[in-house]
Design an enzyme around this catalytic site. Structure first.
Site, PDB file in Angstrom:
ATOM      1  N   ASP A  66      -4.134  -6.462   4.788  1.00  0.00           N
ATOM      2  CA  ASP A  66      -5.134  -7.368   5.933  1.00  0.00           C
ATOM      3  C   ASP A  66      -5.044  -9.029   4.966  1.00  0.00           C
ATOM      4  OD1 ASP A  66      -6.427  -6.200   7.370  1.00  0.00           O
ATOM      5  OD2 ASP A  66      -7.708  -4.890   6.253  1.00  0.00           O
ATOM      6  N   LYS A 114       9.507 -17.209 -10.148  1.00  0.00           N
ATOM      7  CA  LYS A 114       9.015 -16.200 -11.467  1.00  0.00           C
ATOM      8  C   LYS A 114       7.620 -16.325 -12.083  1.00  0.00           C
ATOM      9  CE  LYS A 114       9.203 -11.903 -13.889  1.00  0.00           C
ATOM     10  NZ  LYS A 114       9.603 -11.183 -15.542  1.00  0.00           N
ATOM     11  N   PRO A 172      -3.016 -12.237  10.151  1.00  0.00           N
ATOM     12  CA  PRO A 172      -3.530 -12.326  11.385  1.00  0.00           C
ATOM     13  C   PRO A 172      -3.965 -10.475  12.043  1.00  0.00           C
ATOM     14  CG  PRO A 172      -0.819 -12.481  11.672  1.00  0.00           C
ATOM     15  CD  PRO A 172      -1.579 -12.412  10.352  1.00  0.00           C
ATOM     16  N   ASP A 173      -4.085 -10.019  12.741  1.00  0.00           N
ATOM     17  CA  ASP A 173      -4.706  -8.338  13.369  1.00  0.00           C
ATOM     18  C   ASP A 173      -3.598  -8.286  14.430  1.00  0.00           C
ATOM     19  OD1 ASP A 173      -5.467  -5.911  14.194  1.00  0.00           O
ATOM     20  OD2 ASP A 173      -6.910  -5.856  13.596  1.00  0.00           O
ATOM     21  N   PHE A 228      -4.467   2.762  15.324  1.00  0.00           N
ATOM     22  CA  PHE A 228      -4.522   3.825  14.406  1.00  0.00           C
ATOM     23  C   PHE A 228      -5.619   3.329  13.434  1.00  0.00           C
ATOM     24  CE2 PHE A 228      -1.723   7.463  13.381  1.00  0.00           C
ATOM     25  CZ  PHE A 228      -1.152   6.873  13.982  1.00  0.00           C
ATOM     26  N   ASN A 230       0.936  -1.291   0.414  1.00  0.00           N
ATOM     27  CA  ASN A 230      -0.307  -0.430  -0.529  1.00  0.00           C
ATOM     28  C   ASN A 230       0.910   1.541  -0.399  1.00  0.00           C
ATOM     29  OD1 ASN A 230       0.749   0.948   2.655  1.00  0.00           O
ATOM     30  ND2 ASN A 230       0.507  -1.482   3.554  1.00  0.00           N
TER      31      ASN A 230
HETATM   32  O1  PMT Z   1       2.764   5.763   6.792  1.00  0.00           O
HETATM   33  P1  PMT Z   1       2.418   7.344   6.095  1.00  0.00           P
HETATM   34  O2  PMT Z   1       2.401   7.508   4.574  1.00  0.00           O
HETATM   35  O3  PMT Z   1       2.717   8.750   6.457  1.00  0.00           O
HETATM   36  O4  PMT Z   1       0.495   7.291   6.761  1.00  0.00           O
HETATM   37  C1  PMT Z   1       0.491   7.222   7.892  1.00  0.00           C
HETATM   38  C2  PMT Z   1      -0.702   6.669   8.074  1.00  0.00           C
HETATM   39  C3  PMT Z   1      -2.095   6.895   6.255  1.00  0.00           C
HETATM   40  C4  PMT Z   1      -0.535   5.034   6.748  1.00  0.00           C
HETATM   41  C5  PMT Z   1      -1.595   6.165   9.385  1.00  0.00           C
HETATM   42  O5  PMT Z   1      -1.481   7.513   9.651  1.00  0.00           O
HETATM   43  C6  PMT Z   1      -2.414   5.159   9.738  1.00  0.00           C
HETATM   44  O6  PMT Z   1      -3.844   5.647   9.066  1.00  0.00           O
HETATM   45  N1  PMT Z   1      -2.377   3.638  10.012  1.00  0.00           N
HETATM   46  C7  PMT Z   1      -2.682   2.937  10.164  1.00  0.00           C
HETATM   47  C8  PMT Z   1      -3.338   2.336   8.573  1.00  0.00           C
HETATM   48  C9  PMT Z   1      -3.920   0.664   9.114  1.00  0.00           C
HETATM   49  O7  PMT Z   1      -3.806   0.167   8.397  1.00  0.00           O
HETATM   50  O8  PMT Z   1      -5.080   1.436   9.623  1.00  0.00           O
HETATM   51  P2  PMT Z   1      -6.716   0.276   9.340  1.00  0.00           P
HETATM   52  O9  PMT Z   1      -7.278   1.084   9.800  1.00  0.00           O
HETATM   53  O10 PMT Z   1      -6.663  -0.764   8.265  1.00  0.00           O
HETATM   54  O11 PMT Z   1      -5.708  -0.274  10.735  1.00  0.00           O
HETATM   55  C10 PMT Z   1      -6.127  -0.425  12.539  1.00  0.00           C
HETATM   56  C11 PMT Z   1      -5.374  -0.956  12.964  1.00  0.00           C
HETATM   57  O12 PMT Z   1      -5.306  -2.286  13.536  1.00  0.00           O
HETATM   58  C12 PMT Z   1      -4.266   0.215  12.723  1.00  0.00           C
HETATM   59  O13 PMT Z   1      -3.461   0.417  13.880  1.00  0.00           O
HETATM   60  C13 PMT Z   1      -3.017  -0.994  11.664  1.00  0.00           C
HETATM   61  O14 PMT Z   1      -2.074  -0.638  12.083  1.00  0.00           O
HETATM   62  C14 PMT Z   1      -3.854  -2.408  12.779  1.00  0.00           C
HETATM   63  N2  PMT Z   1      -3.756  -3.458  11.786  1.00  0.00           N
HETATM   64  C15 PMT Z   1      -4.598  -3.603  10.542  1.00  0.00           C
HETATM   65  C16 PMT Z   1      -4.430  -4.280   9.952  1.00  0.00           C
HETATM   66  C17 PMT Z   1      -4.171  -6.107  10.708  1.00  0.00           C
HETATM   67  N3  PMT Z   1      -3.412  -7.060   9.860  1.00  0.00           N
HETATM   68  N4  PMT Z   1      -2.891  -6.072  11.754  1.00  0.00           N
HETATM   69  C18 PMT Z   1      -3.068  -5.109  12.254  1.00  0.00           C
HETATM   70  O15 PMT Z   1      -2.213  -4.825  13.601  1.00  0.00           O
END
Ligand code: PMT
Length: 432
Positions: free
Chosen positions: A289, A299, A317-318, A343, A220
């Site tokens: 995810d 390849k 995994p989360d 976040f 991403n």
């Molecule tokens: O890196 P930059 O370019 O500065 O951009 C910053 C950002 C937009 C990436 C940052 O501000 C941000 O929003 N980070 C979280 C991105 C994200 O994956 O958000 P989410 O809503 O999909 O996930 C929610 C939370 O679960 C997050 O804390 C994420 O780290 C966590 N997660 C998600 C999926 C997963 N499989 N495991 C996780 O731990």
């Protein structure tokens, strides 16, 4: 020895008729052995002179944010760090409104934003102003932000009105402050103690890469800037910082221990390995995810006539939910556990989805950012966010307008530190 002896008290005075009583309060604090520094708003100086407060406190009085002479002595950030307690007496309706909205438009409000210690104020205003729904709303917001409000008192006012709004007498403020200090015995030692000193903060940052074959991956747009800003600010606040980083093109901030990972599974291993000695865990990484169910050894080749290719993905995994769940179990067992901050990157219904993630992933706090706003979020140097956290039986929130990622990082960390100190009950810093 008095419980206030040796404390670093920053007395803020705003512009109301009760400002003259700040002189008596200063004397009481000095007599108890406090080290008192005074910051006055412009309005306050119309009611009492800085010279009076300088004579009583024994220190130069601070009045302006842009005074090069004062900045050459103890600059405003240094002053904010120095203060163990910010006590504002009197706190006018206008000052309360500005603080409730996070303004930093003069020296006093800036000091409050830059300080993460114990915040106390004694409101003072006309009874109708105090009763106004806007002031009441601001008072509730300030309490939810961690301010302790002393008073106001009821009775006859300088303007002739009778009702609630007059400032508590200096003796009552002094005694309430002493009680507050007694209730919070493990006060951080006096001195320039940084708010995160002694704490370990673990931060995940950047994207993950999920390999399809030896040359291709799914990923991403995360640049890592937000996570690296958090690491930089956490160091500045005195923390030991571990940064678990996906592949990014950023230099490691000075003093940070960096662990490089590629995939979500690698990030999970590093995160779980950090759990034991983390006081605060912040999941800022944009973790994929899903990952390809199989990684081709060689390849992948186009087949003749092949118009489409189907890739089977499997759920990753989360990571943050796992960390939060471990932390919760430890907390239940009475063991030390990190405060877990996640976040939420959303493009619509931002607060609604963030509230759901806060609860569902059992986080202590979440930083909700709208990643559809041009110039903010992914890849940019600025961001805006709403912080959400559990407060008693509700979810409290604080909106932070668009600002450089470093400034946002500081706000996030200060809020996380407040929640951490409150959780571990280690002193007045828990008040914020
Ligand atoms: O890196 P930059 O370019 O500065 O951009 C910053 C950002 C937009 C990436 C940052 O501000 C941000 O929003 N980070 C979280 C991105 C994200 O994956 O958000 P989410 O809503 O999909 O996930 C929610 C939370 O679960 C997050 O804390 C994420 O780290 C966590 N997660 C998600 C999926 C997963 N499989 N495991 C996780 O731990």
């Amino acid at each position: 020895m008095h419980s206030l002896a040796g404390r670093h008290i920053l007395l803020g005075i705003s512009g109301g008729i009760a400002a003259y009583k700040a002189a008596i309060l200063t004397r009481l604090l000095k007599k108890a052995g406090c080290d008192v520094r005074v910051a006055m708003t412009e309005g306050a100086q119309a009611f009492i002179t800085p010279l009076t407060l300088q004579a009583l406190s024994g220190n130069p009085v601070h009045t302006s944010l842009l005074d090069p002479e004062a900045e050459a002595g103890m600059g405003h950030i240094e002053l904010a760090r120095w203060a163990e307690v910010i006590l504002i007496a009197p706190a006018t309706a206008d000052l309360m409104a500005r603080l409730a909205h996070g303004h930093a438009d003069d020296l006093l409000t800036t000091l409050c934003l830059a300080n993460s210690a114990c915040w106390v104020m004694a409101p003072a205003m006309n009874q109708a102003m105090w009763a106004h729904p806007a002031t009441q709303r601001n008072a509730r917001q300030l309490e939810s932000d961690g301010w302790t409000l002393l008073g106001p008192d009821s009775g006859e006012q300088a303007c002739g009105d009778v009702g609630a709004g007059r400032m508590l007498e200096p003796e009552a403020i002094f005694s309430a402050l002493s009680t507050l200090m007694d209730e919070l015995p493990a006060l951080a030692p006096a001195g320039n103690v940084l708010p995160a000193a002694g704490l370990t903060v673990t931060i995940t940052a950047g994207p993950t890469r999920e390999a399809l074959d030896p040359v291709r991956y799914l990923s991403n747009h995360s640049s890592g800037k937000m996570g690296y800003a958090l690491a930089t600010e956490a160091i500045a606040l005195g923390a030991k910082v571990r940064l678990i980083s996906g592949p990014v093109a950023l230099p490691t901030p000075e003093g940070v221990e960096r662990i490089d990972v590629e995939s979500a599974l690698e990030m999970q291993t590093a995160a779980e390995g950090a759990l034991d000695d983390s006081d605060i865990f912040i999941g800022c990484a944009a973790v994929a995810d899903f990952r390809p169910a199989e990684i081709a050894t060689h390849k992948l080749k186009k087949q003749a006539g092949e118009a489409q290719m189907h890739v089977v993905l499997t759920r990753n995994p989360d990571i943050i939910a796992g960390i939060a769940s471990h932390s919760h179990e430890r907390r239940m067992a009475g063991q030390p556990s990190p405060l877990v901050v996640g976040f939420a990157a959303e493009t619509r219904d931002v607060i609604c989805y963030a509230r759901d993630k806060l609860t569902r992933k059992r986080l202590d706090m979440i930083v909700a950012n709208d990643v559809s706003t041009p110039g903010l979020g992914f890849g940019s140097d600025s961001n805006a966010a709403t912080l959400l956290w559990h407060e008693h039986d509700t979810i409290a929130q604080q909106a932070i307008d668009a600002c450089p990622k470093l400034a946002l990082a500081r706000e996030i960390l200060l809020r996380a530190l407040t929640l951490h100190h409150r959780k571990t009950d280690i002193g007045p810093r828990k008040r914020r």
